[in-house]
Design an enzyme around this catalytic site. Sequence first.
Site, PDB file in Angstrom:
ATOM      1  N   CYS A 149      -4.524  16.855 -54.709  1.00 17.60           N
ATOM      2  CA  CYS A 149      -3.553  17.664 -53.963  1.00 17.60           C
ATOM      3  C   CYS A 149      -4.291  18.669 -53.078  1.00 17.60           C
ATOM      4  CB  CYS A 149      -2.612  18.404 -54.909  1.00 17.60           C
ATOM      5  SG  CYS A 149      -1.826  17.321 -56.128  1.00 17.60           S
TER       6      CYS A 149
ATOM      7  N   CYS B 262       5.274 -13.868 -77.039  1.00 18.85           N
ATOM      8  CA  CYS B 262       5.679 -15.017 -77.846  1.00 18.85           C
ATOM      9  C   CYS B 262       4.801 -15.109 -79.087  1.00 18.85           C
ATOM     10  CB  CYS B 262       5.567 -16.310 -77.046  1.00 18.85           C
ATOM     11  SG  CYS B 262       6.484 -16.281 -75.502  1.00 18.85           S
TER      12      CYS B 262
ATOM     13  N   CYS C 268      -4.306  20.182 -59.257  1.00 16.83           N
ATOM     14  CA  CYS C 268      -4.693  18.781 -59.029  1.00 16.83           C
ATOM     15  C   CYS C 268      -5.656  18.637 -57.851  1.00 16.83           C
ATOM     16  CB  CYS C 268      -3.423  17.941 -58.877  1.00 16.83           C
ATOM     17  SG  CYS C 268      -3.350  16.791 -57.515  1.00 16.83           S
TER      18      CYS C 268
ATOM     19  N   CYS D 129       1.985 -16.970 -73.592  1.00 14.49           N
ATOM     20  CA  CYS D 129       2.646 -15.654 -73.494  1.00 14.49           C
ATOM     21  C   CYS D 129       2.378 -14.786 -74.724  1.00 14.49           C
ATOM     22  CB  CYS D 129       4.135 -15.868 -73.223  1.00 14.49           C
ATOM     23  SG  CYS D 129       5.298 -15.010 -74.254  1.00 14.49           S
TER      24      CYS D 129
END
Length: 524
Positions: free
Chosen positions: A64, A406, A61, A403
């Site tokens: 990293c 919904c 990585c 929503c």
Amino acid sequence: MLVNKKTLFQAFAILASALSAKAQEASAPDDSAVVKLTSETFEDFIKENPVVLAEFFAPWCGHCKTLAPHYVEAAAALESEDIALAQIDCTVEQDLCMKQGIRGYPSLKLFKNHDLENPKDYAGGRTANAIITYMKKQILPTVQVVDSQKDLEAILTKATQPVIFSNGDAALNETFFSIADKFSEEYTFVSFPGSKVKLAVQLPSEAEAIEYNGDITEVEKNPEILESWLKVEALPYFGEITGESFGSYVESDVPLAYFFYTDDDEFEEYTEFFTDLAKEHRGKINFVGLDSRKFGKHAENLNMDEQFPLFAIHNMSSNLKYGLPQLAKEEFEKLTEAVKLETKDISKLVNEFLSGKSEAIIKSEEVPEVQESNVIKIVGKSHDGIAYDEEKDVLVKYYAPWCGHCKRLAPIYEELADILASDEDSKDKFVIAEVDSTLNDIQDVEIEGFPTIVLYPAGKNTEPVVFSSQRELTNFITFLEENAGNKVDFQIIHDSYKSALEAQKVADDLDEVEEDEDFEHDEL
Ligand SMILES: *[C@@H]1O[C@H](CO)[C@@H](O)[C@H](O)[C@H]1NC(C)=O
Ligand SMILES: *[C@@H]1O[C@H](CO)[C@@H](O)[C@H](O)[C@H]1NC(C)=O
């Protein structure tokens, strides 16, 4: 907040890795102060070290690799402070990384006080200096212990956040320290063993501290008492409500009274009045000022018109709203200057509210004259009459037009309603209904998200059941089978609905063929 920070760090890390000329190893050299942990050594290490920063990484990585030299430098600097920096290679220690819920590399987690279960996500920067600063803060005591009144006062006068102090009373001490751990970011905690005051909170804007006047031995038995007390008392008497402070008012579990002011002078003018009122009703109702120029729209949520200034109270437990009367729209538009709120009217409303005598403002659409589909439209005014029908099983969907879940549910819900309406027997026993929760206030229903779907079973409508499975037709049917008061054979109803539908489809197809034939005839 954390998400934003994380994105920032990622952006920063990408920048940093682009800048770093030569690639490094992600894994720290064996002779560094970074401790390499494995599934076998991990738990013991956390149990032996009070403050551990653990980096879960993968050798390939890039971020990293960029972090590695900084991590090594920080580990060396922090070694003498009893702060450990560790690394776990997730390509080797897969079980451990899975258990820790690692989803990306590097993941940095902070383990404190030997607690394996509740690590915090590291929230500092990714340079050696940033790591050192952040980690050193972790070992500062969450409770500052002082031994004179003078030292205590020095802390109190300098404080920019509420200070909670105690006299180190044995009955209280353990709770005090654990609460301090939990709320160390929001409040300052001080222990002064010589103090006459057992427990108190000092607000930054106030001259006098507020003493805890409950029974200290009760706190020892039930630490939550202290937490609830703190959530109320550490709030300002009359503060400004903003996006950041809103949460703590909700947490306090106390009704919230809003003064929507129009400008800063008006806020100043009412501050003393509201502060006094808040002191009088502390713990029963919180008072806040809200800048109507920024957050005026919030009036709608309180069922009030956007006429400012305004005063309204929201009992968040019942979701009931109360307010001083407002003008009709036309009248308000004719006004040439703002109406002043009378303090006596505010006090009167507060008193009536607290004694349960005030009338809530209920929001409701008009009751529809005709129902347009098998899904019955319920409004605020008609809700209780329909939902609490003893004879019927009433399934209610509480939704919001905006929503997405919904919207996806709508056709499934419609089909469920059509199925139950297709049978003479179940038609009379089941009501499939919906409420637009943004336009209608419903009491005694806890809406935690949209859609919330609740069954009021026949014969037991005071014990509503919440539907919580995947929102699929078969799950709704199973849910009704299990929870409805009326028993019908859903299998048969569903099957005959399906065959009726099938027959209808064949008939429609035939119609179409005929139409096509007609069409071709015309052509000829
Ligand atoms: C209170 O508890 C803390 C943490 O457990 C401990 O360090 C401290 O000595 C205790 N103080 C008193 C007065 O018992
Ligand atoms: C607020 O609502 C809760 C829950 O319904 C209720 O118990 C409480 O009495 C209400 N408070 C006031 C002051 O009306």
